[in-house]
Enzyme design. Structure first.
Site, PDB file in Angstrom:
ATOM      1  CE  LYS A 192      36.083 -25.740 -16.865  1.00  0.00           C
ATOM      2  NZ  LYS A 192      36.311 -26.152 -15.592  1.00  0.00           N
TER       3      LYS A 192
ATOM      4  CE1 TYR B 226      38.805 -25.071  -9.847  1.00  0.00           C
ATOM      5  CE2 TYR B 226      40.749 -26.103  -8.765  1.00  0.00           C
ATOM      6  CZ  TYR B 226      39.902 -25.936  -9.717  1.00  0.00           C
ATOM      7  OH  TYR B 226      39.974 -26.852 -10.835  1.00  0.00           O
TER       8      TYR B 226
ATOM      9  CD  GLN C 251      39.787 -30.449 -15.148  1.00  0.00           C
ATOM     10  OE1 GLN C 251      40.670 -29.646 -14.969  1.00  0.00           O
ATOM     11  NE2 GLN C 251      39.985 -31.693 -15.156  1.00  0.00           N
TER      12      GLN C 251
ATOM     13  CE  LYS D 296       6.542 -47.536 -37.844  1.00  0.00           C
ATOM     14  NZ  LYS D 296       6.396 -47.619 -36.350  1.00  0.00           N
TER      15      LYS D 296
ATOM     16  CB  SER E  84      40.066 -30.517 -18.273  1.00  0.00           C
ATOM     17  OG  SER E  84      41.194 -29.120 -18.209  1.00  0.00           O
TER      18      SER E  84
ATOM     19  CG  HIS F 162      -7.531 -37.149 -15.956  1.00  0.00           C
ATOM     20  ND1 HIS F 162      -6.864 -37.535 -14.640  1.00  0.00           N
ATOM     21  CD2 HIS F 162      -8.194 -36.119 -15.593  1.00  0.00           C
ATOM     22  CE1 HIS F 162      -7.316 -36.642 -13.809  1.00  0.00           C
ATOM     23  NE2 HIS F 162      -8.134 -35.970 -14.402  1.00  0.00           N
TER      24      HIS F 162
ATOM     25  CD  GLU G  66       9.892 -41.672 -31.704  1.00  0.00           C
ATOM     26  OE1 GLU G  66       9.419 -42.549 -31.360  1.00  0.00           O
ATOM     27  OE2 GLU G  66      10.326 -41.342 -32.874  1.00  0.00           O
TER      28      GLU G  66
ATOM     29  CG  ASN H 116       8.894 -44.385 -37.473  1.00  0.00           C
ATOM     30  OD1 ASN H 116       7.660 -44.836 -37.392  1.00  0.00           O
ATOM     31  ND2 ASN H 116       9.832 -45.316 -37.933  1.00  0.00           N
TER      32      ASN H 116
ATOM     33  CB  SER I 244      10.148 -48.418 -40.640  1.00  0.00           C
ATOM     34  OG  SER I 244      10.412 -49.799 -40.846  1.00  0.00           O
TER      35      SER I 244
ATOM     36  CG  ASN J 176      41.920 -21.570  -8.401  1.00  0.00           C
ATOM     37  OD1 ASN J 176      42.421 -22.711  -9.160  1.00  0.00           O
ATOM     38  ND2 ASN J 176      42.216 -21.552  -6.953  1.00  0.00           N
TER      39      ASN J 176
HETATM   40  N1  ARG Z   1      41.189 -26.984 -15.508  1.00  0.00           N
HETATM   41  C1  ARG Z   1      40.931 -26.279 -14.105  1.00  0.00           C
HETATM   42  C2  ARG Z   1      39.151 -26.466 -14.091  1.00  0.00           C
HETATM   43  O1  ARG Z   1      38.733 -26.373 -14.850  1.00  0.00           O
HETATM   44  C3  ARG Z   1      41.488 -24.917 -14.075  1.00  0.00           C
HETATM   45  C4  ARG Z   1      41.768 -24.699 -12.772  1.00  0.00           C
HETATM   46  C5  ARG Z   1      42.756 -25.216 -12.078  1.00  0.00           C
HETATM   47  N2  ARG Z   1      43.263 -24.762 -11.068  1.00  0.00           N
HETATM   48  C6  ARG Z   1      43.872 -25.529 -10.125  1.00  0.00           C
HETATM   49  N3  ARG Z   1      44.368 -25.066  -8.884  1.00  0.00           N
HETATM   50  N4  ARG Z   1      44.361 -26.638 -10.214  1.00  0.00           N
HETATM   51  O2  ARG Z   1      39.073 -26.306 -13.068  1.00  0.00           O
END
Ligand code: ARG
Length: 463
Positions: free
Chosen positions: A326, A318, A323, A284, A24, A157, A291, A286, A278, A111
């Site tokens: 994010k 967990y 993950q 034009k 990640s 409307h 938008e 725009n 355009s 975690n």
């Molecule tokens: N990169 C992980 C996440 O975003 C961190 C936590 C990982 N924990 C684990 N027990 N594998 O969730």
């Protein structure tokens, strides 16, 4: 080679595909500031509680500052093999200070670490968004004051309904953004608890001080249940839901800008700053920014639904599924930030065309309700009868293709003999809006007062 952070019982490293799906770091490196802040708070607490030696705590803190400098200056090398931001930072710390680095992870787990980082990130981002929302409110309220008496068509409307003022229309969005800010504030208040110290899921046997780390990180208190601490992503969902509602508001406004700026409506003009041309049609201009604000609401709302779906099937506590909270969140909240900036810019840039607005306000028999109200007030007619009589008079004007105020008194009296010349005092669009003095109504006097109230409120909050 197996992972240096957790590979004790592993003989070989992961398959390349495993690394692809698991890593990640490409996106969670955005959490580096929060991760280092969390680690520094943790290590200071470990030292103070005598869980690790004071000199180790000091060395770790200094090492973390060094890592922060490296990331800040762009000399840090992020490694995919180390999966995520937490292990990248800890591994570099070990390069820099040696064995003492291994003591940082005492009484904590990734975690509670990631839950803490994410809370800090979302909290700080919400604070920044709130400032941008306030700025948009300010831009809207200033324009509203300038155009408090500019008459425009009010729609239901998307059909001309009754004349309103442009200032009143803009203040409607000030109210919406005000509620958006209320939601952000609520979400922030609820989420501002410290999960650090919940460890993997069950808490820890070390004598940690969670109130201390809470204080250092600006949290109001520690979270109360360790299982909940590592499995809760409500705070992300609440932030995304507040962001989605705000994005929906911006999208509605963007849609109005698109409509108003078409030559067919021609109620508002944007300058070169917020429009594009355009490549083939030289005439034009725009409204691309509007938008794109309208379109970006899609990915913001998408991030909310996507995370709701990720979370709904997860047993406590967990799971790696989390993950996936994010990328969508980072993208959604930075998109909202961009949309807010673009909207504030467009509001400041837009020039309403008072003449065109007034002309449009009178079309479509928008003052018919004023005529009906006059019949009720002056002739004491029940409203339902007045509605019927007005309908007939509108029909007469429509057949002649003229406005209500252009009918002669005799023509009106052919429908209702008791109508007197006094009726003409309510038939213009300006007279119509001026009469709407009820609380929250569109009368310019109300709009001016409300715009000023908002401006002083916003100024007071900023100082
Ligand atoms: N990169 C992980 C996440 O975003 C961190 C936590 C990982 N924990 C684990 N027990 N594998 O969730």
């Amino acid at each position: 080679m197996s992972n240096q952070m957790w590979g004790g019982r592993f003989q070989s490293g992961p398959d390349a595909i495993m690394e692809d799906i698991n890593a990640s770091i490409e996106f969670d490196k955005a959490l580096w500031r929060q991760d280092i802040a969390g680690s520094k708070a943790h290590v200071a607490m470990l030292g103070k509680q005598g869980i690790i030696e004071a000199k180790d705590a000091e060395e770790i803190a200094k090492g973390l500052d060094k890592v922060a400098q490296e990331i800040e200056s762009g000399t840090f090398t992020f490694s995919r093999a180390l999966e995520d931001i937490h292990m990248n930072i800890e591994s570099r710390l070990a390069d820099l200070i040696g064995a003492a680095a291994g003591r940082l992870h005492t009484a904590r787990s990734r975690n509670d670490q990631v839950a803490t980082d994410m809370r800090l990130w979302v909290r700080d981002t919400l604070d920044a968004l709130d400032l941008q929302m306030a700025d948009l409110q300010h831009a809207l309220a200033e324009k509203a004051l300038d155009y408090a008496d500019a008459v425009m068509p009010g729609f239901t409307h998307l059909q001309s309904a009754q004349p309103v003022t442009f200032g009143h229309h803009l203040l409607a969005y000030v109210e919406m953004i005000g509620r958006d800010r209320g939601r952000v504030k609520d979400a922030r208040k609820r989420m501002n608890e410290n999960p650090l110290g919940a460890a993997a899921l069950a808490g820890t046997s070390f004598p940690i001080d969670r109130a201390m780390t809470a204080k250092t990180l600006g949290f109001d208190r520690p979270t109360a249940n360790s299982l909940d601490s590592v499995s809760d992503r409500d705070f992300v969902l609440e932030a995304l839901s507040a962001a989605s509602i705000c994005a929906m508001h911006l999208s509605r406004f963007a849609e109005e800008i698109v409509i108003w700026t078409t030559p067919q409506f021609g109620l508002v003009a944007l300058s070169d700053k917020f429009t594009t041309g355009s490549s083939i049609m030289p005439q034009k201009r725009n409204p691309d920014a509007a938008e794109l604000v309208r379109a970006k609401s899609g990915r913001i709302i998408g991030a909310l639904t996507s995370l709701l779906i990720v979370m709904k099937g997860l047993p406590l506590t967990y799971a790696k599924d989390m993950q996936e909270d994010k990328e969508g969140t980072f993208d959604a909240l930075s998109s909202l930030s961009l949309c807010l900036a673009a909207m504030s810019g467009m509001v400041r840039d837009m020039t309403p065309d008072r003449k065109a607005m007034k002309k449009a306000a009178g079309s479509g028999y928008a003052t018919a309700t004023d005529l009906a109200d006059w019949l009720v007030r002056t002739l004491k007619m029940p409203f339902r009868n007045a509605h019927h009589v007005t309908g007939k008079i509108v029909g007469l004007a429509a057949a002649k293709k003229i406005g209500l105020e252009k009918l002669t008194l005799a023509e009106m009296q052919s429908v209702e003999p008791k109508i007197s010349a006094d009726v003409f005092t309510v038939l213009g669009v300006e007279k119509s809006v001026r009469s709407r003095v009820s609380f929250g109504g569109t009368a310019p006097s109300n709009v001016k007062r409300e715009a000023r109230r908002w401006l002083s409120l916003l100024k007071r909050k900023a100082s």
